[in-house]
Design a protein around this motif. Structure first.
Motif, mmCIF file in Angstrom:
data_model
loop_
_atom_site.group_PDB
_atom_site.id
_atom_site.type_symbol
_atom_site.label_atom_id
_atom_site.label_comp_id
_atom_site.label_asym_id
_atom_site.label_seq_id
_atom_site.Cartn_x
_atom_site.Cartn_y
_atom_site.Cartn_z
ATOM 1 N N VAL A 1 0.818 -1.227 0.000
ATOM 2 C CA VAL A 1 0.000 0.000 0.000
ATOM 3 C C VAL A 1 0.846 1.268 0.000
ATOM 4 C CG1 VAL A 1 -2.212 -0.751 0.953
ATOM 5 C CG2 VAL A 1 -0.343 -0.225 2.514
ATOM 6 N N ARG A 2 2.113 1.152 0.315
ATOM 7 C CA ARG A 2 2.957 2.352 0.274
ATOM 8 C C ARG A 2 3.481 2.632 -1.129
ATOM 9 N NH1 ARG A 2 6.826 0.117 4.748
ATOM 10 N NH2 ARG A 2 6.311 -1.672 3.431
ATOM 11 N N SER A 3 3.201 1.744 -2.078
ATOM 12 C CA SER A 3 3.736 1.896 -3.444
ATOM 13 C C SER A 3 2.671 2.457 -4.380
ATOM 14 C CB SER A 3 4.202 0.526 -3.960
ATOM 15 O OG SER A 3 4.238 0.538 -5.369
ATOM 16 N N PRO A 4 2.860 3.705 -4.882
ATOM 17 C CA PRO A 4 1.890 4.267 -5.830
ATOM 18 C C PRO A 4 1.699 3.368 -7.058
ATOM 19 C CG PRO A 4 3.371 5.988 -5.053
ATOM 20 C CD PRO A 4 3.914 4.679 -4.533
ATOM 21 N N GLN A 5 2.779 2.728 -7.524
ATOM 22 C CA GLN A 5 2.671 1.868 -8.706
ATOM 23 C C GLN A 5 1.771 0.659 -8.415
ATOM 24 O OE1 GLN A 5 5.631 2.922 -7.410
ATOM 25 N NE2 GLN A 5 6.077 4.465 -8.983
ATOM 26 N N ASP A 6 1.984 0.055 -7.265
ATOM 27 C CA ASP A 6 1.161 -1.117 -6.922
ATOM 28 C C ASP A 6 -0.303 -0.705 -6.792
ATOM 29 O OD1 ASP A 6 3.497 -2.527 -6.886
ATOM 30 O OD2 ASP A 6 3.558 -2.837 -4.704
ATOM 31 N N LEU A 7 -0.544 0.456 -6.188
ATOM 32 C CA LEU A 7 -1.928 0.911 -6.028
ATOM 33 C C LEU A 7 -2.546 1.249 -7.380
ATOM 34 C CD1 LEU A 7 -1.614 3.041 -2.776
ATOM 35 C CD2 LEU A 7 -2.798 0.854 -3.037
ATOM 36 N N ASP A 8 -1.767 1.896 -8.262
ATOM 37 C CA ASP A 8 -2.312 2.198 -9.602
ATOM 38 C C ASP A 8 -2.697 0.905 -10.318
ATOM 39 O OD1 ASP A 8 -2.172 4.928 -9.356
ATOM 40 O OD2 ASP A 8 -0.220 5.113 -10.330
ATOM 41 N N ARG A 9 -1.879 -0.112 -10.152
ATOM 42 C CA ARG A 9 -2.199 -1.402 -10.781
ATOM 43 C C ARG A 9 -3.524 -1.938 -10.217
ATOM 44 N NH1 ARG A 9 2.196 -4.931 -9.477
ATOM 45 N NH2 ARG A 9 3.411 -3.747 -10.959
ATOM 46 N N ALA A 10 -3.700 -1.816 -8.902
ATOM 47 C CA ALA A 10 -4.929 -2.328 -8.266
ATOM 48 C C ALA A 10 -6.160 -1.557 -8.750
ATOM 49 C CB ALA A 10 -4.803 -2.243 -6.752
ATOM 50 N N PHE A 11 -6.021 -0.254 -8.938
ATOM 51 C CA PHE A 11 -7.176 0.553 -9.355
ATOM 52 C C PHE A 11 -7.505 0.385 -10.845
ATOM 53 C CE2 PHE A 11 -6.633 2.847 -5.359
ATOM 54 C CZ PHE A 11 -7.955 3.102 -5.024
ATOM 55 N N THR A 12 -6.554 -0.082 -11.651
ATOM 56 C CA THR A 12 -6.804 -0.138 -13.101
ATOM 57 C C THR A 12 -6.967 -1.561 -13.632
ATOM 58 O OG1 THR A 12 -4.413 -0.066 -13.446
ATOM 59 C CG2 THR A 12 -5.601 2.029 -13.595
ATOM 60 N N MET B 1 -6.586 7.018 -4.473
ATOM 61 C CA MET B 1 -8.040 7.176 -4.640
ATOM 62 C C MET B 1 -8.329 8.487 -5.372
ATOM 63 S SD MET B 1 -9.403 5.714 -0.963
ATOM 64 C CE MET B 1 -11.160 5.816 -1.342
ATOM 65 N N GLY B 2 -7.578 9.533 -5.040
ATOM 66 C CA GLY B 2 -7.732 10.818 -5.732
ATOM 67 C C GLY B 2 -7.429 10.681 -7.219
ATOM 68 N N ARG B 3 -6.347 9.984 -7.542
ATOM 69 C CA ARG B 3 -5.980 9.823 -8.967
ATOM 70 C C ARG B 3 -7.041 9.041 -9.742
ATOM 71 N NH1 ARG B 3 -1.073 8.724 -6.676
ATOM 72 N NH2 ARG B 3 -1.125 6.477 -6.995
ATOM 73 N N HIS B 4 -7.734 8.136 -9.046
ATOM 74 C CA HIS B 4 -8.648 7.240 -9.754
ATOM 75 C C HIS B 4 -10.118 7.557 -9.487
ATOM 76 C CE1 HIS B 4 -5.335 4.862 -11.270
ATOM 77 N NE2 HIS B 4 -4.778 5.027 -10.086
#
Ligand code: UFG
Length: 376
Positions: A79-90, A133-136
């Motif tokens: 959860v501290r990785s923006p890349q991992d989170l972007d992958r989860a949201f997309t 969450m803001g980005r997505h």
């Protein structure tokens, strides 16, 4: 059919909640780093929900689906990785309606020796999640908070309005995240946030297929007692026989993890149905049980004996911690339905079928169970 993201969805509470959400028709994406969660738990959640077979869609990303649109997607990520989170949201076309944020560290003693780690994972992890969450364009969040916020209060039962006075770094991080989410909710219109303050979640899914599998020596009463029953530990230590309670041992509000999972489903439904709001709710049964009552109920329900000795009090403990759960009933029609005997029966069904937890499980793919639990 809504699609929801569960951070820490391979852990104890996340896996039971994920199953409940799949069964009520949600699509579920789990992001987990497997530091305290299990790929085997995910495999079994898919099996219980009738999904499968697993397919690897890309590196670090696996999916189990059914022809009716049911879908569980698993992403190994932090959860501290923006890349991992972007992958989860997309993943799978994106469009996440809500996040249930379970990912976090939760051992009180460890938080006192490793405060930086606790602040980093629990607080920085939540900041990164909110940024993602803001980005997505997602503004709906259910957060795993804790009754630990109430500290060692004498108030019985404890309403949500009780003062917050955590007494260890773990508790401070939960308080900080509640504050952060309150500030975020006030900063812009549209946020739907539920802060769920858990009391003592225990037990397991009645199938015995998923349950609690702590790393190393359990800190908490119920998993410890299950391991004593399974012969993994010789005897239970009861911390204090001189508390001001009817039998002298500590009293807690134990709630069945399936009741807790259903509470998350209710909170999610409410947030998605009602206008934007921030909701703070205790999730507990409203009933207290002493350590000795738990031991005796476990013995009577399962027909076995649990050796124990009464030792000194554990520092930082309080005599009694019991929820006032009426607000959760008023707001979302939720109350616990399962008894302490149900908890003991289901907890033992899990532990007796899996004496070594998920580690005794047969190995099967989901990335060879995420490369045998993390990179080995
Ligand atoms: N206990 C024993 N022996 C053990 C472990 C615990 O006697 O080996 C006793 C404790 O003294 C206490 C009761 O069992 O009276 C429950 O202790 P747990 O460690 O299971 O749970 P706590 O109530 O201390 O803490 C739990 C979570 C916290 C959370 C808190 C909320 O561990 O993360 O509930 O109140 F914040």
């Amino acid at each position: 059919m809504t699609k929801v993201l569960l951070t820490g969805g391979a852990g104890f509470i996340g896996s039971h909640t994920g199953l409940t959400l799949l069964e009520s028709g949600h699509q579920v994406v789990v992001v987990d780093d497997f530091s305290n969660g299990s790929a085997e738990a995910m495999r079994r959640v898919a099996e219980l929900a009738g999904l499968g077979p697993w397919r690897q869609a890309s590196t670090e990303h696996w999916t189990a689906a059914d022809p009716e649109g049911g879908r569980l997607t698993l992403i190994r990520g932090d959860v501290r990785s923006p890349q991992d989170l972007d992958r989860a949201f997309t993943v799978d076309g994106g469009d996440i309606s809500a996040v249930l944020h379970f990912a976090g560290l939760k051992a009180v003693g460890e938080s006192m020796t490793q405060p930086l780690r606790y602040w980093d994972v629990n607080v920085t992890g939540t900041v990164r999640l909110l940024e993602a969450m803001g980005r997505h364009g997602c503004q709906t969040l259910v957060f795993s908070s804790s009754a630990t916020l109430y500290g060692t209060t004498d108030q019985v039962p404890i309403p949500e309005t009780a003062p917050l006075q955590p007494i260890n770094p773990y508790g401070y991080t939960k308080a900080a995240v509640e504050r952060l989410l309150t500030d975020v909710a006030a900063s812009a219109p549209g946020w739907r946030i539920a802060l769920l303050r858990y009391f003592n979640p225990v037990g397991a899914h009645p199938s015995g297929r998923i349950g609690e599998d702590p790393n190393g020596l359990p800190n908490n009463l119920f998993p410890f007692l299950c391991q004593v029953a399974a012969g993994r530990r010789r005897h239970l230590q009861v911390f204090g026989g001189d508390w001001p309670t009817p039998d002298g041992t500590g009293v807690r509000d134990y709630l069945h993890v399936m009741d807790l999972a259903e509470g998350h489903g209710r909170a999610l439904d409410l947030l998605l149905a009602e206008p934007p709001q921030r909701l703070t709710l205790n999730l507990g049964s409203g009933r207290g049980h002493s350590v000795l009552e738990v031991v005796q109920t476990f013995e009577a329900t399962n027909g076995l004996r649990l050796p124990y000795t009464v030792v000194a009090r554990r520092p930082g403990d309080s005599a009694v911690s019991v929820a006032d759960p009426r607000e959760a009933e008023r707001r979302m029609g939720w109350r616990t339905r399962r008894s302490l005997a149900d908890i003991c029966r289901d907890g033992w069904a899990w532990q007796s079928a899996n004496p070594q937890g998920y580690r005794s499980a047969e190995k099967e793919p989901i990335g060879e169970l995420i490369r045998a639990q993390h990179g080995s």
